[in-house]
Design an enzyme around this catalytic site. Sequence first.
Site, PDB file in Angstrom:
ATOM      1  N   ASP A  97       0.873  -1.176   0.000  1.00 37.87           N
ATOM      2  CA  ASP A  97       0.000   0.000   0.000  1.00 37.87           C
ATOM      3  C   ASP A  97       0.913   1.230   0.000  1.00 37.87           C
ATOM      4  OD1 ASP A  97      -1.628  -2.183   0.886  1.00 37.87           O
ATOM      5  OD2 ASP A  97      -3.018  -0.787   1.828  1.00 37.87           O
ATOM      6  N   LYS A 161      -7.184   3.298  -2.904  1.00 36.56           N
ATOM      7  CA  LYS A 161      -7.505   3.320  -1.474  1.00 36.56           C
ATOM      8  C   LYS A 161      -7.768   4.750  -1.021  1.00 36.56           C
ATOM      9  CE  LYS A 161      -5.122   2.148   2.883  1.00 36.56           C
ATOM     10  NZ  LYS A 161      -3.916   1.494   3.427  1.00 36.56           N
ATOM     11  N   LYS A 190     -10.377   0.122  -1.882  1.00 35.89           N
ATOM     12  CA  LYS A 190     -10.204  -0.152  -0.452  1.00 35.89           C
ATOM     13  C   LYS A 190     -10.567   1.110   0.329  1.00 35.89           C
ATOM     14  CE  LYS A 190      -6.723  -1.152   3.114  1.00 35.89           C
ATOM     15  NZ  LYS A 190      -5.346  -1.611   3.401  1.00 35.89           N
TER      16      LYS A 190
END
Length: 240
Positions: A97, A161, A190
Amino acid sequence: MIIKKYTLDDLARMIDHTNLHAYASDEDMIKLCDEAKEYHFKMVAINQVQSKTCYEQLKDTDIDIGAAISFPLGQTTIESKLFDTKNAIDNGANEIDYVINITELKNKNYDYIEKEMSEMVELCHSNSVLIKVIFENTYLTDEEIAEVAKIAKKVRPDFIKTSTGFGPSGAKVEDVKLMKSIVEDDVLVKAAGGIRNSDDFLAMISAGADRIGTSSGVKIINALKQHMKDDDVDSIKIGR
């Protein structure tokens, strides 16, 4: 809208079980991994330096090790992000991430954002590692969120995300809907940051999120388990 049924395990497998505190100890990491195994979460979300520790705890399981790169500010060079990513992979991480360079986005340097994303995606996918791009929406306008989502639709990371969870605000249903409306089914979304109860968790899934980053996963799954027990059902219906 499509109504889907989710078992408790289906919902647990949408959770990235998170401890990104600067003061997290090895004991905290072991606890995080033990909880992930007990509840069958999809991933543990950790700082890069803890990749090896968590890999040793989870190497014989189907739970992923997710390293945060350039976290939480994103203000490092592409070269630094690539180096840290490779280091995390070498130490056992199989999900990444990373935070985009928000300064360059504010400069409207979309070519830079695309180059950064493309090189990160290439490195991860060439190593069979899943990659999520953190926008940190709390600092962005809807136009900027849309621009990065358009780049992602072209470059094809695995996920985009909403947030790091370390900014002034976290995930918002409206942001998830906006991001999903642009990437459609080409990229998953996400939601992360401030998701601390089962109502918020289910709302993010209904809005289009396929993964939820939270440090409250145990609390959320226990609440959903009790809800299903009370209703005498083996699944939860969620409209998307």
